[in-house]
Design an enzyme around this catalytic site. Structure first.
Site, PDB file in Angstrom:
ATOM      1  N   ARG A 297      -8.940   3.556  -0.315  1.00 46.67           N
ATOM      2  CA  ARG A 297      -8.171   4.586   0.396  1.00 46.67           C
ATOM      3  C   ARG A 297      -6.912   4.999  -0.368  1.00 46.67           C
ATOM      4  NH1 ARG A 297      -8.555   3.015   6.891  1.00 46.67           N
ATOM      5  NH2 ARG A 297     -10.801   2.595   6.894  1.00 46.67           N
TER       6      ARG A 297
ATOM      7  N   ASP B  82       0.647   0.051  10.138  1.00 49.84           N
ATOM      8  CA  ASP B  82       0.912   1.054   9.105  1.00 49.84           C
ATOM      9  C   ASP B  82       2.377   0.992   8.674  1.00 49.84           C
ATOM     10  OD1 ASP B  82      -1.686   1.902   9.424  1.00 49.84           O
ATOM     11  OD2 ASP B  82      -1.152   3.565  10.753  1.00 49.84           O
TER      12      ASP B  82
ATOM     13  N   ASP C 229      -2.761  -3.000   7.869  1.00 47.98           N
ATOM     14  CA  ASP C 229      -3.621  -1.823   7.884  1.00 47.98           C
ATOM     15  C   ASP C 229      -3.212  -0.902   6.752  1.00 47.98           C
ATOM     16  OD1 ASP C 229      -5.659  -0.181   8.666  1.00 47.98           O
ATOM     17  OD2 ASP C 229      -4.714   0.548  10.476  1.00 47.98           O
TER      18      ASP C 229
ATOM     19  N   ASP D 150      -0.628   6.569   6.560  1.00 46.96           N
ATOM     20  CA  ASP D 150      -1.725   7.125   7.350  1.00 46.96           C
ATOM     21  C   ASP D 150      -1.331   8.411   8.063  1.00 46.96           C
ATOM     22  OD1 ASP D 150      -3.283   5.026   6.578  1.00 46.96           O
ATOM     23  OD2 ASP D 150      -3.736   4.312   8.595  1.00 46.96           O
TER      24      ASP D 150
END
Length: 522
Positions: A243, A161, A190, A194
């Site tokens: 996302r 992340d 990734d 997040d």
């Protein structure tokens, strides 16, 4: 959560080792902790003030950032850390102390509070090194680039992340950041942004998220539903698979964002999540809003959005796109004030304001970028323009420095070229020929057969394209080091550097850039 009051400076930091790159910049005996430019849900729950009222230090390595945290009187002593240069695995080590809990493979903001990290000068780039916030509160991260953080391959950091938050995190404001990867999970990356395991009251504003399989998530699974009250506004999402964000439970306010090239899905509200989606602009994308990859329903309220060349998939048991004619299926009340730009001007105003090294400009709510009236934590000490030695205001595009143009007779290459243009056109002394990338971003380089010392370049745009170039970086083509960043073409000065290759990288533009001449001077 402490309220927005005046912080009195605790005992000054202990002498900090110069060898790890920390310099005490300024100690303020007392300063206001007003929320300044903080917006969205980060203004709630007592507000987000970061290190306001604390000591200001300068850090040029990851170790120095950790050292600054560990040298505080306590884990809650306010501090502003100004960061300049490239932060990577080679200059980031674990530092121990009673006021910190750091690690060597990431920037670790763990079990701490009241911290501002802000890029200054020629810019702050966290290269393959993520920023991890855990069990912490009242954090501001501003004017930084975080790129190519991997969860597999080498080196790895922060679970892949760029910025990750988890485990009882409260009140975080990330602003004017550039978060980018170079591919998806198959390439080792990734999420860019997040939040999980009880993260609340977060705002992401005026930032760029690009070139990633995953923009970011709120909740790591269908059972991780305690994350909520997140605002996303005036962000640019470019070339993202999905996302943007993935919302599991909780509430998110998503307004005035510019989405281009979402290839699989966009805002994915599921498992009871509620998203208020106001005045965004979606372009050349698929399934930009709905509940995807699950039968656990999510909800949305839509107002004033523009869907420009957006495609929608068919409904199925685990696929519920909001389009092709999105309508609201819930109502979301917003507890803070906010000014909405019309969706029609979002592409322009976001392109001009979002990302690191754009001068912290914001929209005035009427489609016009404006400069901030003060620093991000209420005081001028943390402004990235003070000092800003390697990012001078560019001169007129037609101005020419004195001396010999070292590009004449040199070589050139670049990232791509539009039809009918050539890399060599930037060094032929002819303003009627030019190089243009195949899109609105790209890079062009001048190269020599042996190391050549330069301290200035002059980027001259072709007739009819003046002002197209917005944000840029100048790179040492040999090492990748950032020599300067800024906005607009013209004369750019930086510390005299010997290199075989210098690169001008255009990271945003209002229209197709046309570089007629890339001049270089000693």
């Amino acid at each position: 959560m402490r309220r927005a009051v005046a912080w009195r400076l605790l005992p000054t930091l202990a002498a900090v080792a110069v060898g790890v790159g920390v310099v005490v910049v300024q100690a303020m005996p007392e300063a206001s902790a007003a929320t300044g430019g903080v917006t969205g849900y980060a203004t709630q729950n007592g507000g987000t003030t970061g290190g306001a009222g604390g000591q200001t230090v300068r850090a040029t390595t990851g170790t120095a950032i950790h050292q600054a945290l560990c040298s505080r009187a306590s884990s809650s002593t306010p501090i502003i850390i100004q960061v300049e240069g490239t932060i990577n695995h080679g200059n980031t080590t674990k530092v121990s102390g009673s006021s910190c809990n750091t690690a060597e493979d990431k920037i670790e903001l763990k079990e701490i509070s009241n911290v501002t990290i802000i890029g200054v000068g020629s810019g702050a780039v966290f290269d393959q090194l993520g920023i991890h916030i855990r069990d912490s509160s009242n954090i501001i991260i501003q004017n930084v680039t975080v790129r190519n953080v991997k969860k597999s391959g080498s080196p790895t950091s922060n679970g892949g992340d760029a910025i990750g938050m988890e485990s009882t995190v409260r009140n975080v404001w990330v602003d004017h950041a550039t978060l980018e990867a170079s591919g998806g999970e198959d390439q080792g990356f990734d999420g860019l942004f997040d939040m999980k395991d009880d993260t609340q009251y977060v705002t992401l504003s005026y930032s760029i998220l690009r070139n990633s399989g995953r923009g970011g998530l709120i909740g790591s699974s269908e059972s991780d539903l305690g994350n909520s009250f997140i605002t996303f506004h005036h962000n640019s999402y470019q070339n993202i698979d999905s996302r943007t964000p993935l919302l599991r439970g909780g509430t998110a306010h998503i307004y005035n964002n510019y989405y281009v090239g979402l290839t699989k899905s966009g805002i994915n509200s599921r498992a009871g999540g509620k998203a208020r989606v106001d005045n965004n602009y979606f372009k050349n994308s698929a399934d930009v809003l709905g509940t995807f990859y699950t039968d656990a329903a999510g909800y949305w309220q839509v107002n004033g959005n523009i869907f420009d060349n957006v495609t929608w998939s068919a409904k199925a048991s685990d696929n519920n796109p909001a389009g092709p004619n999105p309508t609201s299926n819930t109502s979301v009340s917003i507890p803070y004030s906010f000014a909405l730009d019309p969706a029609s001007c979002v592409p322009d105003v976001v392109t001009r304001t979002a990302g690191a090294n754009t001068g912290l400009q914001v929209s005035n709510g009427s489609c016009t970028p404006t400069s901030p009236t003060g620093g991000p934590t209420g005081g001028p000490s943390s402004s990235p323009s003070s000092p800003r030695p390697s990012s001078p205001a560019p001169s007129s595009p037609t101005a020419t420095p004195g001396g010999t143009n070292l590009s004449i007779g040199a070589g050139s290459d670049g990232s791509s070229k539009a039809s009918g243009t050539s890399y060599g056109d930037v060094r032929d002394g002819d303003m009627s020929t030019y190089w243009s990338p195949s899109g609105t971003t790209g890079s062009i380089s001048i190269k020599w057969g042996s190391a050549t010392a330069i301290s200035r370049i002059n980027i001259r745009e072709a007739s009819g394209a003046t002002g197209n170039i917005r944000n840029w970086r100048v790179l040492n083509g040999d090492t990748g080091a950032v020599l300067a960043t800024g906005t607009g073409a013209g004369v750019i000065s930086f510390a005299r550097t010997s290199m075989n290759k210098v690169t001008f990288e255009i990271t945003s533009a209002t229209a197709a850039p046309r570089v007629a001449e890339f001049e270089t001077y000693a």
